[in-house]
Structures are given as structure tokens and as C-alpha cells.
Design a protein around this motif. Structure first.
Motif, short mmCIF file in Angstrom:
data_model
loop_
_atom_site.label_atom_id
_atom_site.label_comp_id
_atom_site.label_asym_id
_atom_site.label_seq_id
_atom_site.Cartn_x
_atom_site.Cartn_y
_atom_site.Cartn_z
N ASP A 183 -15.10 5.51 52.17
CA ASP A 183 -14.42 6.80 52.11
C ASP A 183 -14.41 7.36 50.68
O ASP A 183 -14.13 8.53 50.47
N TYR A 184 -14.69 6.49 49.72
CA TYR A 184 -14.68 6.90 48.32
C TYR A 184 -16.10 7.01 47.80
O TYR A 184 -16.92 6.10 48.02
N PRO A 185 -16.43 8.11 47.08
CA PRO A 185 -17.79 8.31 46.58
C PRO A 185 -18.30 7.15 45.71
O PRO A 185 -19.47 6.79 45.77
N ILE A 186 -17.42 6.53 44.93
CA ILE A 186 -17.85 5.45 44.05
C ILE A 186 -18.36 4.23 44.84
O ILE A 186 -19.16 3.45 44.34
#
Length: 128
Positions: free
Chosen positions: A70-73
Motif C-alpha cells: 500500500d506504500y510506494p516505498i
């Protein structure tokens, strides 16, 4: 006896750790196994070295599985993990020590950065 005590300590440490602390334990396990592999390489004990490197690759696989996409990183981390996983496999074939040093530097950097992040979060919680 000493090994049994260490195993029990590690078991308690893992069972009581937060997800962030578990990730740090994985990074620290990577560093420990890489240092062992480096020592085994220097001794010409390639079978044991390969076992240590398989542990590192298993840790990397676990890190990939636990990413929250869910997180771009997370995508960037996945690509880094996959790169180093392939790089270790390539080292196992080429046996060029500088490659092992590269992976060790990467793992140490992750462990140090993650340790600082956890410490920063704990400090923030105490002041918040």
C-alpha cells in the motif's frame, strides 16, 4: 547449554517484538549470516558459505513477503531485495569477494537505518 540459552532468548525476543523490531531482527540476521559467509569464504569452506548465504536469501524472501504494498516505498524495497537476492546467487557462482562486501554494506545500511527509525519512533512516542 549456552546455545540453548541463546535460542530461548531469541525465541522470547521474537515473540515479544513489534513488527518494526522483527524487521530489525531480520536485518541483523542478514548481517550476521553475511559476516559468517565472508569468514567461511576466506577459509575456503564453500559448502558452509553457501548454507549461510541460503539463510540470507531466505531472510530476503521473508522481507519481500512481508512488504505492505500500500506504500510506494514498498515497491522500491522489493526491487532492492530482489536485486540483492540475485546478486548473492551470482556471487555463489563467481565467488568474487567484492560482491559479498557489497551485499554486506547494503545489509548493514538497512539495519542501521531501521534501528534509527525505531529509536526515533520510540522517542517520538515518549514525547507525544
Amino acid at each position: 547449554m549456552q546455545n540453548a540459552i541463546q535460542q530461548q532468548y531469541l525465541k522470547v525476543q521474537v515473540e515479544t517484538a513489534s513488527p518494526g523490531e522483527l524487521t530489525l531482527l531480520l536485518y541483523q540476521g542478514m548481517v550476521k549470516s553475511l559476516l559468517l559467509a565472508k569468514s567461511q569464504f576466506a577459509q575456503g569452506n564453500f559448502e558452509a558459505m553457501n548454507e549461510s548465504l541460503h539463510k540470507v536469501r531466505a531472510i530476503i524472501s521473508e522481507l519481500i513477503i512481508t512488504l505492505n504494498m500500500d506504500y510506494p516505498i514498498a515497491n522500491d524495497l522489493r526491487q532492492l531485495y530482489e536485486f540483492y537476492n540475485r546478486y548473492i546467487a551470482e556471487f555463489m557462482i563467481k565467488r568474487k569477494e567484492s560482491m559479498l562486501d557489497d551485499v554486506l554494506e547494503f545489509a548493514r545500511g538497512l539495519a542501521e537505518t531501521w534501528k534509527k527509525a525505531i529509536s526515533s519512533l520510540k522517542t517520538g512516542e515518549q514525547h507525544g
